[in-house]
Design a protein around this motif. Structure first.
Motif, mmCIF file in Angstrom:
data_model
loop_
_atom_site.group_PDB
_atom_site.id
_atom_site.type_symbol
_atom_site.label_atom_id
_atom_site.label_comp_id
_atom_site.label_asym_id
_atom_site.label_seq_id
_atom_site.Cartn_x
_atom_site.Cartn_y
_atom_site.Cartn_z
ATOM 1 N N ALA A 391 -41.524 -42.985 53.635
ATOM 2 C CA ALA A 391 -40.331 -43.004 53.149
ATOM 3 C C ALA A 391 -40.073 -44.525 53.752
ATOM 4 C CB ALA A 391 -39.982 -42.408 54.650
ATOM 5 N N ASP A 392 -40.635 -45.439 53.591
ATOM 6 C CA ASP A 392 -40.296 -46.804 54.157
ATOM 7 C C ASP A 392 -40.230 -47.426 52.996
ATOM 8 O OD1 ASP A 392 -40.596 -46.896 56.667
ATOM 9 O OD2 ASP A 392 -43.228 -47.745 56.416
ATOM 10 N N HIS A 393 -40.314 -47.234 51.851
ATOM 11 C CA HIS A 393 -39.710 -48.025 50.670
ATOM 12 C C HIS A 393 -38.788 -47.302 49.963
ATOM 13 C CE1 HIS A 393 -41.846 -44.265 49.520
ATOM 14 N NE2 HIS A 393 -41.322 -44.557 47.825
ATOM 15 N N LEU A 394 -38.174 -47.154 50.208
ATOM 16 C CA LEU A 394 -36.862 -45.742 49.941
ATOM 17 C C LEU A 394 -35.371 -47.032 49.843
ATOM 18 C CD1 LEU A 394 -36.809 -42.230 49.912
ATOM 19 C CD2 LEU A 394 -38.000 -43.267 48.238
ATOM 20 N N ASN A 395 -34.466 -46.782 49.349
ATOM 21 C CA ASN A 395 -32.864 -47.184 49.540
ATOM 22 C C ASN A 395 -32.296 -47.292 50.455
ATOM 23 O OD1 ASN A 395 -30.746 -49.299 49.830
ATOM 24 N ND2 ASN A 395 -30.724 -48.738 47.699
ATOM 25 N N TRP A 396 -32.646 -47.068 51.652
ATOM 26 C CA TRP A 396 -31.695 -46.384 53.163
ATOM 27 C C TRP A 396 -30.641 -47.035 53.448
ATOM 28 C CZ3 TRP A 396 -33.607 -41.834 53.933
ATOM 29 C CH2 TRP A 396 -34.716 -41.876 54.747
ATOM 30 N N ARG A 397 -30.567 -48.266 52.973
ATOM 31 C CA ARG A 397 -29.336 -49.508 52.928
ATOM 32 C C ARG A 397 -28.315 -48.124 52.272
ATOM 33 N NH1 ARG A 397 -27.651 -54.041 55.119
ATOM 34 N NH2 ARG A 397 -29.967 -54.483 55.387
ATOM 35 N N GLY A 398 -28.934 -48.144 50.616
ATOM 36 C CA GLY A 398 -27.950 -48.096 49.528
ATOM 37 C C GLY A 398 -27.018 -46.603 50.218
ATOM 38 N N LEU A 399 -27.740 -45.574 51.214
ATOM 39 C CA LEU A 399 -27.746 -44.489 51.110
ATOM 40 C C LEU A 399 -26.675 -44.099 52.211
ATOM 41 C CD1 LEU A 399 -28.129 -41.587 51.197
ATOM 42 C CD2 LEU A 399 -30.169 -41.151 52.522
ATOM 43 N N ALA A 400 -26.860 -45.342 53.271
ATOM 44 C CA ALA A 400 -26.238 -45.229 54.554
ATOM 45 C C ALA A 400 -24.793 -45.749 53.617
ATOM 46 C CB ALA A 400 -26.745 -46.087 55.799
ATOM 47 N N ALA A 401 -24.455 -46.766 52.746
ATOM 48 C CA ALA A 401 -23.068 -46.857 52.805
ATOM 49 C C ALA A 401 -21.996 -45.869 51.961
ATOM 50 C CB ALA A 401 -23.656 -47.841 51.534
ATOM 51 N N CYS A 402 -23.189 -44.606 51.011
ATOM 52 C CA CYS A 402 -22.944 -44.171 49.914
ATOM 53 C C CYS A 402 -22.340 -42.564 51.710
ATOM 54 C CB CYS A 402 -23.838 -42.850 49.070
ATOM 55 S SG CYS A 402 -23.607 -41.869 48.633
ATOM 56 N N GLU A 403 -22.987 -42.584 52.726
ATOM 57 C CA GLU A 403 -23.279 -41.353 53.120
ATOM 58 C C GLU A 403 -21.898 -41.874 54.364
ATOM 59 O OE1 GLU A 403 -23.270 -38.108 53.464
ATOM 60 O OE2 GLU A 403 -24.575 -38.466 51.830
ATOM 61 N N SER A 404 -21.902 -43.168 55.070
ATOM 62 C CA SER A 404 -20.583 -43.605 55.719
ATOM 63 C C SER A 404 -20.105 -44.537 55.928
ATOM 64 C CB SER A 404 -21.256 -43.260 57.256
ATOM 65 O OG SER A 404 -22.681 -44.443 57.273
ATOM 66 N N GLY A 405 -20.006 -45.086 54.950
ATOM 67 C CA GLY A 405 -19.777 -46.694 54.081
ATOM 68 C C GLY A 405 -20.520 -47.633 55.572
ATOM 69 N N GLY A 406 -21.723 -47.419 55.550
ATOM 70 C CA GLY A 406 -23.037 -48.379 56.526
ATOM 71 C C GLY A 406 -22.466 -48.536 58.457
ATOM 72 N N ARG A 407 -21.457 -47.273 58.667
ATOM 73 C CA ARG A 407 -21.501 -47.517 60.383
ATOM 74 C C ARG A 407 -21.639 -46.392 60.889
ATOM 75 N NH1 ARG A 407 -16.164 -45.075 60.735
ATOM 76 N NH2 ARG A 407 -16.219 -44.387 58.790
ATOM 77 N N PRO A 408 -22.478 -46.890 62.024
ATOM 78 C CA PRO A 408 -23.363 -46.381 62.379
ATOM 79 C C PRO A 408 -22.567 -45.395 63.467
ATOM 80 C CG PRO A 408 -23.867 -48.703 62.977
ATOM 81 C CD PRO A 408 -22.927 -48.865 62.441
ATOM 82 N N ASP A 409 -21.212 -45.319 63.663
ATOM 83 C CA ASP A 409 -20.678 -44.331 64.623
ATOM 84 C C ASP A 409 -19.932 -43.396 64.076
ATOM 85 O OD1 ASP A 409 -18.705 -46.566 63.864
ATOM 86 O OD2 ASP A 409 -18.071 -46.612 65.725
ATOM 87 N N ALA A 410 -19.583 -43.478 62.561
ATOM 88 C CA ALA A 410 -18.889 -42.674 61.894
ATOM 89 C C ALA A 410 -19.204 -41.010 62.042
ATOM 90 C CB ALA A 410 -19.143 -43.026 60.147
ATOM 91 N N VAL A 411 -17.901 -40.405 62.235
ATOM 92 C CA VAL A 411 -17.794 -39.020 62.044
ATOM 93 C C VAL A 411 -16.663 -38.303 61.350
ATOM 94 C CG1 VAL A 411 -17.878 -37.011 64.492
ATOM 95 C CG2 VAL A 411 -18.049 -39.210 64.873
ATOM 96 N N ASP A 412 -17.257 -37.157 60.685
ATOM 97 C CA ASP A 412 -16.770 -36.991 58.887
ATOM 98 C C ASP A 412 -14.996 -36.234 60.152
ATOM 99 O OD1 ASP A 412 -17.816 -34.216 61.271
ATOM 100 O OD2 ASP A 412 -17.768 -33.368 58.801
ATOM 101 N N PRO A 413 -14.325 -35.553 59.166
ATOM 102 C CA PRO A 413 -13.154 -35.119 59.888
ATOM 103 C C PRO A 413 -12.893 -34.403 60.585
ATOM 104 C CG PRO A 413 -12.851 -35.863 57.785
ATOM 105 C CD PRO A 413 -14.311 -36.015 57.965
ATOM 106 N N SER A 414 -14.585 -33.312 60.516
ATOM 107 C CA SER A 414 -14.151 -31.633 61.407
ATOM 108 C C SER A 414 -15.260 -31.880 61.892
ATOM 109 C CB SER A 414 -15.445 -31.382 60.185
ATOM 110 O OG SER A 414 -16.546 -31.385 59.986
ATOM 111 N N GLY A 415 -16.396 -33.201 62.726
ATOM 112 C CA GLY A 415 -16.373 -33.628 64.040
ATOM 113 C C GLY A 415 -17.693 -33.064 63.492
ATOM 114 N N THR A 416 -18.359 -32.648 62.973
ATOM 115 C CA THR A 416 -19.815 -32.158 62.658
ATOM 116 C C THR A 416 -20.292 -32.886 62.421
ATOM 117 O OG1 THR A 416 -18.569 -29.816 61.728
ATOM 118 C CG2 THR A 416 -21.325 -30.031 61.422
#
Length: 470
Positions: A391-416
């Motif tokens: 899994a090391d060769h994958l674009n994890w930065r791009g995935l994080a940008a898509c899921e949370s905008g690249g923020r480690p403390d991000a939480v969705d509106p439902s809190g789940t």
């Protein structure tokens, strides 16, 4: 020569036979017919009226020292009624001339003897004049008690020393010490008296030469009209002094219940001024300045009407957090081993309104109901791995940008879902994580996401999983 030695004491002239000299009538001094006054001062007996030497050419009846020349026809003791030309030795003028011839060389002795006496008299007369000139009549008043005295002192200092009058630093001498004196001068000594003066609440240690309280007030310039005095104005002040409390009349304005009152007072406290203004304090009522303070001239005092009540509140006491290192946990991972619990405190507050305005509550009492419990947290110290095979060769930065905008403390509106890769808590725990994913470090979140990809591929991210290969 024998006859010249003097008359025979037993000899009596024929005219005086049978006459008792002791029965002769005595005439008073100055009465007509009495003996002529033969006294002459020493400085007048040196010469005769004509200027001739004594004993030579003197008229009959003028006496000189030594008994020569008796008054003509006048009696002398032992020879009353003796003729003018008869001497005591009975030889007449011839015997007198013989004695004169014998003792003529001594006729200048009375002049030589009287000249020093005249000089002494003249000297004494001049000394007396100087003595009298030095004497002075002075009126000396010591602490209000006058007396007239005579002194030879030249100045005030010498006079006080002669009269044993001691003066100190607070005593007043008029005229000043050292002033020259002349007859008729007046010297006054005013002793100082210590006064512990409390004037309008301020204590002063002063000295005065006044003898009464009224005199001291005038001397110190204290306005006594309308003032309060702790003693009578006519009270004498002794040498030891006294304590005097003076409160002058002042103008004070009192504001209460929407009204303003101005009073003239010599009160000692603000409370007394309020009472003189006809205002009564109730319950917690107070004044804008301390009620026991001294009221000043021109001061404004506001009466504060206070209404109060009590309120009891329960307040939480925060707990402490104790952290311990755990080598079995990866760095950046914290696990709560024992949850903390806040304590409880019961606090009593005083609620007040001042002149109708609500004031900030004031805490008056506090009671502990429950002690807080400390929270214990384990902190991981194990180094976090950075690589996961497959899994090391994958674009994890791009995935994080898509899921949370690249923020480690991000939480969705439902809190789940939370963190960089929006994982739920259940999935996070199955990957070995603790707590919530958004509370973990970015490195740990990426590590857990790689492990999830190895297990399930890009399925957990249906919308953004394609970014891993982009």
């Amino acid at each position: 020569m024998y006859e010249a030695q003097g008359p025979d004491p037993a000899y009596r002239p024929p005219e005086y036979e049978g006459f008792d000299v002791h029965s002769a009538r005595t005439l008073g001094y100055g009465v007509s017919g009495a003996y002529d006054d033969t006294y002459r001062p020493a400085y007048e007996a040196a010469t005769t009226p004509a200027g001739a030497p004594v004993g030579e050419g003197a008229p009959v009846g003028e006496g000189v020292p030594g008994g020569e020349g008796v008054p003509g026809g006048e009696g002398v003791p032992g020879g009353e009624g003796m003729p003018a030309d008869v001497t005591r030795d009975g030889t007449g003028r011839r015997g007198a001339r013989r004695r004169k011839a014998r003792y003529g060389e001594r006729t200048d002795r009375p002049v030589r003897r009287l000249l020093p006496q005249a000089l002494v008299v003249a000297f004494l007369a001049g000394g007396t004049t100087a003595f009298v000139a030095k004497d002075k009549a002075i009126e000396l008043t010591v602490d209000g008690k006058p007396r007239t005295l005579h002194t030879f002192a030249d100045d005030v200092t010498e006079l006080l020393a002669q009269e044993s009058v001691e003066v100190g630093a607070h005593d007043v001498v008029v005229p000043a010490p050292g002033t020259e004196l002349a007859s008729g001068d007046e010297v006054a000594v005013h002793y100082g008296r210590p006064v512990r003066l409390t004037l309008d609440g301020q204590r002063h240690e002063v000295w005065t030469t006044a003898h009464t309280v009224q005199g001291a007030l005038e001397e110190l310039g204290v306005r006594a009209q309308g003032a309060y005095l702790s003693t009578s104005r006519s009270l004498p002040i002794g040498r030891h002094g006294l304590a005097l409390d003076v409160r002058t009349e002042r103008s004070v304005t009192v504001m209460a219940d929407g009204r303003t009152r101005t009073v003239r007072t010599n009160a000692a406290t603000v409370r007394e001024v309020v009472e003189e203004a006809g205002i009564t304090l109730h319950g917690q009522d107070t004044t804008s300045v301390p009620a026991d303070s001294f009221p000043r001239d021109g001061q404004t005092v506001t009466v504060l009407r206070i209404r109060g009540s009590k309120e009891v509140r329960e307040e939480a006491i925060p707990y402490d957090v104790e952290r311990t290192e755990d080598p079995s946990l990866f760095k950046g991972t914290e696990v709560v081993e024992r949850a903390g619990r806040p304590g409880l405190r019961r606090v009593t507050y005083l609620l007040r309104t001042v002149n109708g305005v609500q004031q900030k509550p004031r805490r008056t009492h506090s009671e502990l109901v429950r002690e807080p419990r400390t929270q214990v947290v384990k902190v991981g110290t194990k180094p976090m791995p950075t690589s996961v095979h497959g899994a090391d060769h994958l674009n994890w930065r791009g995935l994080a940008a898509c899921e949370s905008g690249g923020r480690p403390d991000a939480v969705d509106p439902s809190g789940t879902y939370g963190g960089l890769y929006q994982l739920d808590s259940r999935t996070w725990h199955t990957l070995g994580g603790t707590g919530r994913p958004e509370n973990a470090s970015a490195e740990e979140q990426t590590l857990r996401a790689k492990k999830l990809y190895v297990r399930r591929g890009a399925g957990p991210w249906p919308h953004c999983g394609a970014r891993l290969h982009g």
